[in-house]
Design a protein around this motif. Structure first.
Motif, PDB file in Angstrom:
ATOM      1  N   LYS A 164     -14.143 -35.590 -85.613  1.00 32.47           N
ATOM      2  CA  LYS A 164     -13.201 -34.594 -85.024  1.00 32.47           C
ATOM      3  C   LYS A 164     -12.050 -34.243 -85.863  1.00 32.47           C
ATOM      4  N   ASP A 165     -11.268 -34.827 -86.265  1.00 32.50           N
ATOM      5  CA  ASP A 165     -10.256 -34.722 -87.275  1.00 32.50           C
ATOM      6  C   ASP A 165     -10.670 -33.698 -88.460  1.00 32.50           C
ATOM      7  N   PHE A 166     -11.385 -34.105 -88.854  1.00 35.86           N
ATOM      8  CA  PHE A 166     -11.935 -33.195 -90.017  1.00 35.86           C
ATOM      9  C   PHE A 166     -12.283 -31.955 -89.543  1.00 35.86           C
ATOM     10  N   TYR A 167     -13.183 -31.684 -88.551  1.00 33.41           N
ATOM     11  CA  TYR A 167     -13.577 -30.281 -88.384  1.00 33.41           C
ATOM     12  C   TYR A 167     -12.207 -29.585 -87.518  1.00 33.41           C
ATOM     13  N   THR A 168     -11.364 -30.068 -87.063  1.00 33.90           N
ATOM     14  CA  THR A 168     -10.270 -29.392 -86.086  1.00 33.90           C
ATOM     15  C   THR A 168      -9.217 -29.281 -86.809  1.00 33.90           C
ATOM     16  N   ILE A 169      -8.864 -29.978 -87.910  1.00 31.82           N
ATOM     17  CA  ILE A 169      -7.567 -30.046 -88.623  1.00 31.82           C
ATOM     18  C   ILE A 169      -7.793 -29.714 -90.028  1.00 31.82           C
ATOM     19  N   ALA A 170      -8.615 -30.233 -90.736  1.00 24.79           N
ATOM     20  CA  ALA A 170      -8.757 -29.907 -92.317  1.00 24.79           C
ATOM     21  C   ALA A 170      -9.843 -29.091 -93.027  1.00 24.79           C
ATOM     22  N   TYR A 171     -11.009 -29.113 -92.018  1.00 19.88           N
ATOM     23  CA  TYR A 171     -12.042 -28.280 -92.459  1.00 19.88           C
ATOM     24  C   TYR A 171     -11.909 -26.707 -93.297  1.00 19.88           C
ATOM     25  N   LYS A 172     -11.134 -26.062 -92.455  1.00 16.19           N
ATOM     26  CA  LYS A 172     -10.991 -24.638 -93.082  1.00 16.19           C
ATOM     27  C   LYS A 172      -9.425 -24.489 -93.431  1.00 16.19           C
ATOM     28  N   THR A 173      -8.858 -25.667 -93.767  1.00 14.75           N
ATOM     29  CA  THR A 173      -7.263 -25.456 -94.287  1.00 14.75           C
ATOM     30  C   THR A 173      -7.387 -26.196 -95.663  1.00 14.75           C
ATOM     31  N   GLN A 174      -6.105 -26.225 -96.045  1.00 15.26           N
ATOM     32  CA  GLN A 174      -5.993 -26.822 -97.557  1.00 15.26           C
ATOM     33  C   GLN A 174      -5.114 -28.282 -97.390  1.00 15.26           C
ATOM     34  N   ILE A 175      -5.161 -28.546 -96.220  1.00 13.68           N
ATOM     35  CA  ILE A 175      -4.865 -30.034 -95.558  1.00 13.68           C
ATOM     36  C   ILE A 175      -5.925 -31.083 -96.660  1.00 13.68           C
ATOM     37  N   PRO A 176      -5.459 -32.107 -97.562  1.00 13.90           N
ATOM     38  CA  PRO A 176      -6.309 -33.016 -98.211  1.00 13.90           C
ATOM     39  C   PRO A 176      -6.519 -34.049 -97.119  1.00 13.90           C
ATOM     40  N   LEU A 177      -7.559 -34.783 -97.453  1.00 13.82           N
ATOM     41  CA  LEU A 177      -8.331 -36.079 -96.563  1.00 13.82           C
ATOM     42  C   LEU A 177      -6.909 -37.065 -96.309  1.00 13.82           C
ATOM     43  N   HIS A 178      -6.447 -37.406 -97.519  1.00  9.68           N
ATOM     44  CA  HIS A 178      -5.267 -38.594 -97.252  1.00  9.68           C
ATOM     45  C   HIS A 178      -4.325 -38.221 -96.140  1.00  9.68           C
ATOM     46  N   GLU A 179      -4.174 -36.825 -95.701  1.00 12.25           N
ATOM     47  CA  GLU A 179      -3.394 -36.733 -94.710  1.00 12.25           C
ATOM     48  C   GLU A 179      -3.633 -36.812 -93.314  1.00 12.25           C
ATOM     49  N   ILE A 180      -5.273 -36.981 -93.093  1.00 11.88           N
ATOM     50  CA  ILE A 180      -5.674 -37.042 -91.738  1.00 11.88           C
ATOM     51  C   ILE A 180      -6.583 -38.314 -91.441  1.00 11.88           C
ATOM     52  N   ILE A 181      -6.857 -39.108 -92.440  1.00 13.26           N
ATOM     53  CA  ILE A 181      -7.367 -40.192 -92.254  1.00 13.26           C
ATOM     54  C   ILE A 181      -6.617 -41.145 -91.414  1.00 13.26           C
ATOM     55  N   LYS A 182      -7.241 -42.279 -90.729  1.00 10.85           N
ATOM     56  CA  LYS A 182      -6.676 -43.051 -89.873  1.00 10.85           C
ATOM     57  C   LYS A 182      -6.509 -44.303 -90.796  1.00 10.85           C
ATOM     58  N   PRO A 183      -5.589 -45.227 -90.248  1.00 14.07           N
ATOM     59  CA  PRO A 183      -5.265 -46.484 -90.685  1.00 14.07           C
ATOM     60  C   PRO A 183      -6.498 -47.404 -90.532  1.00 14.07           C
ATOM     61  N   VAL A 184      -6.606 -48.372 -91.748  1.00  9.33           N
ATOM     62  CA  VAL A 184      -7.710 -49.148 -91.531  1.00  9.33           C
ATOM     63  C   VAL A 184      -7.196 -50.545 -91.515  1.00  9.33           C
ATOM     64  N   ILE A 185      -7.853 -51.604 -90.642  1.00  5.68           N
ATOM     65  CA  ILE A 185      -7.545 -52.957 -90.833  1.00  5.68           C
ATOM     66  C   ILE A 185      -8.504 -53.864 -91.471  1.00  5.68           C
ATOM     67  N   TYR A 186      -8.091 -54.819 -92.090  1.00  6.37           N
ATOM     68  CA  TYR A 186      -9.213 -55.726 -92.911  1.00  6.37           C
ATOM     69  C   TYR A 186      -9.196 -57.127 -92.064  1.00  6.37           C
ATOM     70  N   VAL A 187     -10.408 -57.715 -91.966  1.00  7.30           N
ATOM     71  CA  VAL A 187     -10.812 -58.967 -91.314  1.00  7.30           C
ATOM     72  C   VAL A 187     -11.598 -59.649 -92.211  1.00  7.30           C
ATOM     73  N   ALA A 188     -11.584 -60.997 -92.137  1.00  2.39           N
ATOM     74  CA  ALA A 188     -12.426 -61.959 -92.803  1.00  2.39           C
ATOM     75  C   ALA A 188     -13.725 -62.171 -91.844  1.00  2.39           C
ATOM     76  N   LEU A 189     -14.995 -62.402 -92.593  1.00  2.00           N
ATOM     77  CA  LEU A 189     -16.038 -62.724 -92.081  1.00  2.00           C
ATOM     78  C   LEU A 189     -16.000 -63.734 -91.050  1.00  2.00           C
ATOM     79  N   SER A 190     -15.094 -64.779 -91.103  1.00  2.00           N
ATOM     80  CA  SER A 190     -15.182 -65.990 -90.187  1.00  2.00           C
ATOM     81  C   SER A 190     -14.197 -65.647 -88.982  1.00  2.00           C
ATOM     82  N   GLN A 191     -13.781 -64.569 -88.652  1.00  2.00           N
ATOM     83  CA  GLN A 191     -12.822 -64.141 -87.551  1.00  2.00           C
ATOM     84  C   GLN A 191     -13.466 -63.898 -86.431  1.00  2.00           C
ATOM     85  N   PRO A 192     -13.089 -64.614 -85.268  1.00  2.00           N
ATOM     86  CA  PRO A 192     -13.950 -64.564 -83.924  1.00  2.00           C
ATOM     87  C   PRO A 192     -13.915 -63.043 -83.614  1.00  2.00           C
TER      88      PRO A 192
END
Length: 440
Positions: free
Chosen positions: A255-283
């Motif tokens: 949704k963010d890509f097509y409504t904000i960046a697709y037909k503009t000059q806004i680069p991807l790194h400005e519209i991506i959401k943050p990411v969290i890292y988890v371990a394989l053993s996390q419940p």
């Protein structure tokens, strides 16, 4: 004579009442009565209050029951010795014997078995009926109850009881299975409840999507490449990496890509959401709470070396409770497809624990996926046609995708062996019968 009979009848009725009350209060559905109390039912509220102070309640019941039983026994003895067998030479002995036999039968049938059976069949109704009466009895007998409660506390100190461990997960699942067998809940409801109960035991490593199956984008991808990847994959969210997939820097939303960046000059790194890292053993339950709090739908799973092992989504988590979730863009794939009696075609991505559970095999395997299980047992990268047997189950590799197991054929041979053993046993029994008839 009439007064003796009247007293005996009244005592038997009261004995039946106390017996039924004891059974009703020990078997009634507390949740059902609690719902009645919350709706304003005063008798239900009183019943819950009495149940909460069960030691006092049971003391009142036992004291009352013993009083009426002893009184009935005394009246029956007087009736048989003085009235019925009064003129008999051995009237006292005969009367005591007959009164004991008769009253024992009467008390068992009308004072114990019958009332307890009726109370067990409809405990909630009897609890509501009995609550005001037994509460009055409890108040009247309070001095005796106080003494007996003190005795109980003394015994509790002398003989320390084991700490209450509460209800285990296995016991709770057994209750659910019994409810399903009794028809109180259907199979779908039972599966849903059991999945929710077992949810707390899951770790991220049990449900994540492995690295090889990740569809991701480089942070410098142009708009046409992004649009093509979204179109071909059908995903609504894609991980974005900088350099290589071990350095995922965020999540790009369709949704963010097509409504904000697709037909503009806004680069991807400005519209991506943050990411969290988890371990394989996390419940998994902890991860779900974290995703909810941070309003995210995806997390990157890392291995012990800090590399990307895969990804896990909120949908993956929910599917462990409610089953597979398919939308209009998903290609429906049966991970475990039954093709015959005790015969299955199983995806290499399938969870090993689920397969063994389906086959009713109570064994632990280190490999998470069926493909990993095949590699573990064979000790090499499998090839089409390779096979092995474990726990009485035959597994044959029928499709490979490069070095990855795509699907296997699973045949449970234990049923055939059991049937053969039963047939052999029947044949031996038949031979024994023939031999016995011959020697006769």
């Amino acid at each position: 004579m009439e007064i003796h009979i009247i007293i005996i009848v009244v005592c038997v009725i009261l004995s039946a009442y106390f017996s039924a009350t004891e059974t009703a209060f020990s078997t009634f559905n507390r949740i059902r009565v609690k719902n009645m109390a919350e709706k304003g039912n005063k008798k239900a509220a009183l019943a819950l209050k009495l149940s909460d102070n069960y030691d006092s309640l049971i003391s009142a019941i036992l004291i009352g029951n013993n009083i009426v039983n002893i009184l009935a026994s005394a009246m029956a003895t007087l009736l048989f010795t003085n009235v019925i067998f009064g003129d008999h030479p051995n009237g006292e002995d005969l009367g005591a014997t007959v009164s004991t036999i008769v009253l024992t039968i009467v008390i068992l049938i009308f004072g114990e078995i019958s009332p307890k059976t009726m109370a067990k069949n409809s405990p909630e109704s009897f609890v509501l009926f009995s609550a005001p009466i037994i509460n009055f009895v409890r108040i009247v007998l309070y001095p005796f109850i106080f003494i007996f409660n003190g005795w109980q506390k003394l015994l509790a100190k002398l003989f320390k009881k084991q700490e209450d461990q509460g209800m285990t997960e296995e016991e709770l699942i057994s209750i659910i299975e019994e409810a399903e067998e009794d028809g109180d809940i259907d199979k779908e409801e039972s599966d849903l409840i059991k999945s929710a109960i077992e949810f707390g035991d899951l770790e991220v490593g049990d449900i994540f999507t492995p690295r090889i199956d990740i569809t991701a984008l480089p942070v410098g991808a142009n708009k046409e490449e992004v649009a093509k990847t979204f179109s071909e994959s059908g995903y609504s969210r894609l991980p974005v990496y900088d350099g290589d997939i071990d350095n995922i820097v965020g999540i790009l939303y369709y949704k963010d890509f097509y409504t904000i960046a697709y037909k503009t000059q806004i680069p991807l790194h400005e519209i991506i959401k943050p990411v969290i890292y988890v371990a394989l053993s996390q419940p998994v339950n902890e991860l779900m709470k974290e995703l909810q709090e941070k309003q995210l739908h995806m997390a990157v799973v890392t291995d012990e070396f800090g590399s990307t092992a895969g990804i896990v989504t909120l949908e993956d988590i929910l599917e462990e409770i409610v089953g597979e979730i398919w939308d209009e863009h998903d290609e429906i794939v049966e991970e475990i497809k039954e093709v015959g009696e005790k015969e299955y075609i199983v995806s290499g991505k399938s969870n090993t624990e689920k397969l063994l559970s389906l086959l009713d095999i109570d064994e632990e395997v280190e490999a998470v996926t069926v493909g990993g299980w095949a590699m573990e047992v064979l000790g090499k990268i499998p090839e089409v046609g390779d096979s092995f047997e474990e726990y009485g189950v035959s597994v044959e590799i029928i499709e490979m995708d490069g070095r990855r197991v795509e699907s296997v054929h699973v045949l449970d041979k234990r049923t055939d062996e059991n049937d053969e053993n039963e047939d052999d046993a029947n044949d031996e029994d038949g031979e024994d019968e023939k031999q016995q008839s011959f020697f006769k």
